[in-house]
Design an enzyme around this catalytic site. Sequence first.
Site, mmCIF file in Angstrom:
data_model
loop_
_atom_site.group_PDB
_atom_site.id
_atom_site.type_symbol
_atom_site.label_atom_id
_atom_site.label_comp_id
_atom_site.label_asym_id
_atom_site.label_seq_id
_atom_site.Cartn_x
_atom_site.Cartn_y
_atom_site.Cartn_z
ATOM 1 N N CYS A 1 35.907 43.420 39.170
ATOM 2 C CA CYS A 1 37.320 43.241 39.512
ATOM 3 C C CYS A 1 37.393 42.252 40.665
ATOM 4 C CB CYS A 1 37.917 44.587 39.932
ATOM 5 S SG CYS A 1 39.638 44.494 40.448
ATOM 6 N N LEU A 2 38.302 41.286 40.570
ATOM 7 C CA LEU A 2 38.398 40.275 41.633
ATOM 8 C C LEU A 2 38.816 40.888 42.966
ATOM 9 C CD1 LEU A 2 39.992 37.260 39.694
ATOM 10 C CD2 LEU A 2 37.595 37.609 40.311
ATOM 11 N N HIS B 1 42.311 47.590 32.031
ATOM 12 C CA HIS B 1 42.043 47.365 33.458
ATOM 13 C C HIS B 1 43.257 46.733 34.147
ATOM 14 C CE1 HIS B 1 39.118 46.083 36.791
ATOM 15 N NE2 HIS B 1 40.225 45.403 37.067
ATOM 16 N N GLU B 2 43.819 45.698 33.517
ATOM 17 C CA GLU B 2 44.936 44.977 34.136
ATOM 18 C C GLU B 2 46.239 45.772 34.088
ATOM 19 O OE1 GLU B 2 44.073 42.581 35.910
ATOM 20 O OE2 GLU B 2 42.132 42.168 35.004
ATOM 21 N N HIS C 1 46.265 48.011 36.952
ATOM 22 C CA HIS C 1 46.685 47.339 38.194
ATOM 23 C C HIS C 1 48.205 47.369 38.326
ATOM 24 C CE1 HIS C 1 43.137 45.788 40.148
ATOM 25 N NE2 HIS C 1 42.726 45.094 39.099
ATOM 26 N N GLY D 1 40.698 38.257 34.020
ATOM 27 C CA GLY D 1 42.022 38.870 34.090
ATOM 28 C C GLY D 1 42.474 38.948 35.533
#
Length: 173
Positions: free
Chosen positions: A95-96, A137-138, A141, A48
């Site tokens: 997480c990226l 999660h996204e 963001h 994601g």
Amino acid sequence: MPILRIAHFPEPVLLEVGKPISDEDFGTDLDTLVEDMFQTMEHAGGVGLAAPQIFESKRLFVMDVPVEDGPRVRHVLINPEIIHVEGEQTGDEGCLSFPGLFQTVKRELRVVVRARDLKNQEFELDVADLAARCILHETDHCDGIVFLDRMSPLKRQLAKRKIKTLQKTGKWN
Ligand SMILES: [Zn+2]
């Protein structure tokens, strides 16, 4: 296709509330942004990626996780809105924007999300498990919330210490 630069914590853009995508924003530029986000996500090995993570403070994200037992499917969620949650799951999350950090996070088990696709059509997804975790999660963001904020105080302390170590050893950038 360009690979976009990923914002690493604590870049301020990660903590800003994203701007909603308006009707005029749909079109070629948005299509290109989304395609670049998919390429960037796949290149980084993520499932994601939200726009604030590539320095665009906007409410949209891409994801590529299996829904139910099906194959991995590319999803674009524009102006996502969580309309229902239930249950609970505990699992490791990455997480990226936090390279090399994996921590246990408690999330809801099932989620119903309403969003728009690239044609500005509204749709809903009703998913559980990993897909639900990814959507929560996204969507966070898009609201300027990072997974650090979802950890227990103890886990957050541990995570912050680990981030400092990773930064010192040059593994954060
Ligand atoms: Zn993330």
